[in-house]
Design an enzyme around this catalytic site. Structure first.
Site, mmCIF file in Angstrom:
data_model
loop_
_atom_site.group_PDB
_atom_site.id
_atom_site.type_symbol
_atom_site.label_atom_id
_atom_site.label_comp_id
_atom_site.label_asym_id
_atom_site.label_seq_id
_atom_site.Cartn_x
_atom_site.Cartn_y
_atom_site.Cartn_z
ATOM 1 N N GLU A 1 0.819 -1.210 0.000
ATOM 2 C CA GLU A 1 0.000 0.000 0.000
ATOM 3 C C GLU A 1 0.849 1.255 0.000
ATOM 4 O O GLU A 1 1.876 1.332 0.676
ATOM 5 C CB GLU A 1 -0.915 0.003 1.226
ATOM 6 C CG GLU A 1 -2.103 -0.904 1.022
ATOM 7 C CD GLU A 1 -2.803 -1.191 2.320
ATOM 8 O OE1 GLU A 1 -3.870 -0.650 2.549
ATOM 9 O OE2 GLU A 1 -2.258 -1.984 3.112
ATOM 10 N N CYS B 1 3.655 8.442 0.859
ATOM 11 C CA CYS B 1 4.006 7.570 1.976
ATOM 12 C C CYS B 1 4.127 6.153 1.424
ATOM 13 O O CYS B 1 3.164 5.587 0.933
ATOM 14 C CB CYS B 1 2.910 7.666 3.035
ATOM 15 S SG CYS B 1 3.145 6.545 4.406
ATOM 16 N N CYS C 1 3.668 -6.447 8.650
ATOM 17 C CA CYS C 1 4.704 -5.973 9.583
ATOM 18 C C CYS C 1 4.864 -6.997 10.697
ATOM 19 O O CYS C 1 3.871 -7.528 11.193
ATOM 20 C CB CYS C 1 4.291 -4.625 10.177
ATOM 21 S SG CYS C 1 5.554 -3.896 11.259
ATOM 22 N N CYS D 1 2.834 -3.746 17.454
ATOM 23 C CA CYS D 1 2.343 -2.550 18.138
ATOM 24 C C CYS D 1 0.834 -2.695 18.326
ATOM 25 O O CYS D 1 0.107 -2.960 17.368
ATOM 26 C CB CYS D 1 2.677 -1.293 17.351
ATOM 27 S SG CYS D 1 4.457 -1.097 17.073
ATOM 28 N N CYS E 1 -1.872 -0.590 16.248
ATOM 29 C CA CYS E 1 -1.703 -0.460 14.800
ATOM 30 C C CYS E 1 -2.400 -1.587 14.038
ATOM 31 O O CYS E 1 -2.251 -2.762 14.375
ATOM 32 C CB CYS E 1 -0.217 -0.461 14.466
ATOM 33 S SG CYS E 1 0.103 -0.312 12.697
ATOM 34 N N GLY F 1 4.959 -1.780 7.497
ATOM 35 C CA GLY F 1 6.251 -2.408 7.716
ATOM 36 C C GLY F 1 7.204 -1.586 8.542
ATOM 37 O O GLY F 1 6.963 -0.420 8.827
ATOM 38 N N GLU F 2 8.292 -2.230 8.935
ATOM 39 C CA GLU F 2 9.341 -1.562 9.699
ATOM 40 C C GLU F 2 10.561 -1.408 8.770
ATOM 41 O O GLU F 2 11.250 -2.385 8.468
ATOM 42 C CB GLU F 2 9.683 -2.401 10.946
ATOM 43 C CG GLU F 2 10.947 -1.989 11.666
ATOM 44 C CD GLU F 2 11.056 -0.487 11.967
ATOM 45 O OE1 GLU F 2 10.100 0.103 12.491
ATOM 46 O OE2 GLU F 2 12.110 0.093 11.647
ATOM 47 N N SER G 1 9.246 6.367 16.488
ATOM 48 C CA SER G 1 7.917 6.216 17.089
ATOM 49 C C SER G 1 8.094 5.847 18.559
ATOM 50 O O SER G 1 8.543 4.741 18.872
ATOM 51 C CB SER G 1 7.129 5.125 16.361
ATOM 52 O OG SER G 1 6.991 5.466 15.002
ATOM 53 N N CYS H 1 -2.447 7.033 9.253
ATOM 54 C CA CYS H 1 -1.410 6.329 10.016
ATOM 55 C C CYS H 1 -1.967 5.097 10.693
ATOM 56 O O CYS H 1 -2.993 5.174 11.381
ATOM 57 C CB CYS H 1 -0.870 7.216 11.131
ATOM 58 S SG CYS H 1 0.098 8.588 10.589
HETATM 59 N N1 SAH Z 1 7.260 0.748 11.691
HETATM 60 C C1 SAH Z 1 7.588 2.146 11.538
HETATM 61 C C2 SAH Z 1 6.952 2.753 10.338
HETATM 62 C C3 SAH Z 1 5.445 2.897 10.415
HETATM 63 S S1 SAH Z 1 5.119 4.587 10.540
HETATM 64 C C4 SAH Z 1 7.259 2.885 12.812
HETATM 65 O O1 SAH Z 1 6.649 2.299 13.683
HETATM 66 O O2 SAH Z 1 7.682 4.028 12.969
HETATM 67 C C5 SAH Z 1 3.535 4.599 11.084
HETATM 68 C C6 SAH Z 1 3.319 5.580 12.239
HETATM 69 O O3 SAH Z 1 1.950 5.513 12.551
HETATM 70 C C7 SAH Z 1 4.092 5.204 13.501
HETATM 71 O O4 SAH Z 1 4.530 6.353 14.168
HETATM 72 C C8 SAH Z 1 3.024 4.509 14.323
HETATM 73 O O5 SAH Z 1 3.278 4.622 15.700
HETATM 74 C C9 SAH Z 1 1.794 5.269 13.918
HETATM 75 N N2 SAH Z 1 0.566 4.502 14.089
HETATM 76 C C10 SAH Z 1 0.397 3.169 14.070
HETATM 77 N N3 SAH Z 1 -0.883 2.855 14.249
HETATM 78 C C11 SAH Z 1 -1.557 3.997 14.386
HETATM 79 C C12 SAH Z 1 -2.931 4.332 14.573
HETATM 80 N N4 SAH Z 1 -3.865 3.382 14.630
HETATM 81 N N5 SAH Z 1 -3.266 5.631 14.665
HETATM 82 C C13 SAH Z 1 -2.337 6.580 14.569
HETATM 83 N N6 SAH Z 1 -1.035 6.339 14.369
HETATM 84 C C14 SAH Z 1 -0.641 5.062 14.289
#
Ligand code: SAH
Length: 363
Positions: free
Chosen positions: A92, A105, A112, A116, A119, A165-166, A220, A344
Site C-alpha cells: 500500500e 508515503c 509488519c 504494536c 496499529c 512495515g518496519e 515512534s 497512520c
Molecule cells: N514501523 C515504523 C513505520 C510505520 S510509521 C514505525 O513504527 O515508525 C507509522 C506511524 O503511525 C508510527 O509512528 C506509528 O506509531 C503510527 N501509528 C500506528 N498505528 C496507528 C494508529 N492506529 N493511529 C495513529 N497512528 C498510528
C-alpha cells in the site's frame, strides 16, 4: 530464468547490466534515465534505445512488477493505492496532497512483524519484506498517476517511509532504494525531503546515522516509560527506552545544520495522554539533551479490530502545551484519508471502504 527487475538497480548496476548484454556501459545510464527520470514502464517507448537491445530487454528484464489492484480517493484528496506483488502480496502506498507540497508515503514491507498494539498493520503479521525495486516502483507509479507519465512534479515531493512495515528490518533494500531515488539522473529527490520512521530498531539507527545519503529520521515513541511502552510496542522489550534514547543521541550528534529529529507519539485516550505523561516525555527528551527535536502528536486512528480510541481534543491540546512549555516544538498531525483507510496505522490491505469515499477504476 527470472527476469531482472531493472527498477531496483542503481545507475552503476545498470551500467554493468548493459555491459553484460554486450552493450556499451552508457546504454545502462540511458536505461536508468528512461526508468527513473522519464518514468517509462515499457521498453517500446524507449525509442532512443536500439531496437535489438529493446527486444533483448523484453526477454530478460522487467520494469514493473507491482500491479495496482485498486485506488481509493478520500474526500480530502488523499489517495490510497492497493497494489499486489508478482507473488501476490499486498503493498500500500498513500498520496497526500497539500497546498505547498505533496507527500508520498511508501511501504517497506508487506504486513509488519512488530506487534504494536494500536496499529492495524500489525494484525497482518509480516508477509514479506519488499525488494528495493518494489519500494522505488511505488513512488514511480504514484507520480505517474497523479502528474502524468514523466511529468515534472509541480512543487517537488516529500517522501515518508511511514507506510506498512518496519523500514529498519528491511535495511539493505531500503538503503538501496534511497540511493536510486536520490540519484540526480533519476527521480533526484534530495535526502532532506525524505523521512524514514522506525519503531526503534536500535542497531540500525546507528547505521542509518552514518549513511552517505541519509534522509531524516523519525522515531515512534508513544510512551514515556518502559512499563507502558513494553505493553504498547513489544519491540521495547528488545531495546528499551534508554537504549533507544542513546541511539537517538548518537543520531542527534550527526545531524546536519537545521535538521531536526522527530519523535512520533500516537495519542491513545486514557492510556498515554495525561498531563503527567507529557511532562515525563519532556523530561526524557531533556535528560538526553536532545535540543533539535520535535514531537508529532498523532491522534489514534481507530478501527473495529483495535481496542483504543483517540484522545479528547482538550487532552491533545494540553499535551502539546506541556511539551511547548518545556521548549519542545509539538505538532498535532491531523489524520488524512481516514475514510479510505489511508491514515497512520490503517494500512492493512482493506480492499473495500465505506460508501462515502470513492473507489476508482484500476489504473
Ligand atoms: N514501523 C515504523 C513505520 C510505520 S510509521 C514505525 O513504527 O515508525 C507509522 C506511524 O503511525 C508510527 O509512528 C506509528 O506509531 C503510527 N501509528 C500506528 N498505528 C496507528 C494508529 N492506529 N493511529 C495513529 N497512528 C498510528
Amino acid at each position: 530464468m527470472e527476469k531482472t527487475h531493472l527498477t531496483g538497480l542503481t545507475r552503476a548496476e545498470l551500467v554493468e547490466f548493459a555491459e553484460r548484454q554486450g552493450e556499451p556501459g552508457w546504454r545502462g545510464k540511458q536505461l536508468f534515465k528512461q526508468i527513473q527520470a522519464r518514468r517509462l514502464f515499457s521498453f517500446d517507448e524507449m525509442t532512443d534505445l536500439p531496437k535489438k537491445f529493446r527486444q533483448a530487454l523484453r526477454e530478460i528484464a522487467v520494469i514493473s512488477t507491482l500491479k495496482v489492484e485498486s485506488r481509493f480517493v478520500s474526500t480530502d484528496g488523499t489517495r490510497r493505492y492497493l497494489m499486489k506483488t508478482q507473488d501476490g502480496f499486498p503493498v500500500e502506498t498513500v498520496f497526500i496532497p497539500s497546498e505547498n507540497r505533496d507527500t508520498i508515503c511508501f511501504s517497506s514491507q508487506s504486513g509488519c512483524p512488530l506487534k504494536c498494539d494500536f496499529c492495524l498493520t500489525a494484525k497482518l503479521g509480516l508477509l514479506r519484506s519488499l525488494s528495493a525495486g518494489e519500494i522505488v516502483e511505488q513512488i514511480l507509479i504514484v507520480l505517474n498517476d497523479v502528474y502524468g507519465v514523466g511529468n515534472e512534479t509541480p512543487h517537488g515531493t516529500n517522501l515518508v517511509g511511514m507506510g506498512a512495515g518496519e523500514p529498519f528490518l528491511n535495511f539493505e533494500n531500503l538503503v538501496k532504494a534511497i540511493e536510486i531515488i536520490c540519484d540526480k539522473e533519476g527521480l533526484s529527490i534530495v535526502p532532506n525531503r525524505i523521512t524514514i520512521s522506525t519503531a526503534g530498531i536500535v542497531p540500525k539507527i546507528y547505521e542509518f546515522a552514518e549513511l552517505k545519503i541519509r534522509p531524516h529520521l523519525a522515531i515512534s515513541l508513544s510512551a514515556p516509560t518502559d512499563e507502558l511502552r513494553n505493553r504498547l510496542m513489544p519491540i521495547n522489550r528488545r531495546w528499551n527506552i534508554e537504549t533507544l534514547m542513546q541511539a537517538a543521541s548518537f543520531f542527534h550528534e550527526k545531524m546536519r545544520p537545521r535538521e531536526k529529529l522527530t519523535f512520533e507519539y500516537v495519542l491513545l485516550k486514557g492510556v498515554n495522554d495525561s498531563e503527567n505523561q507529557a511532562l515525563e516525555l519532556a523530561r526524557l527528551l531533556r535528560k538526553y539533551r536532545l535540543k533539535r527535536v520535535k514531537v508529532n502528536l498523532i491522534p489514534h486512528n481507530t478501527a473495529e479490530e483495535l481496542d483504543y480510541t483517540p484522545s479528547d481534543e482538550t487532552k491533545i491540546e494540553r499535551f502539546k502545551a506541556v511539551l511547548e512549555s518545556h521548549g519542545i516544538p509539538a505538532y498535532i498531525r491531523r489524520p488524512r484519508g481516514r475514510d479510505i483507510y489511508a491514515a497512520c496505522g490503517q494500512l492493512a490491505a482493506k480492499a473495500s471502504v465505506s460508501a462515502v469515499s470513492k473507489k476508482l477504476e484500476t489504473i
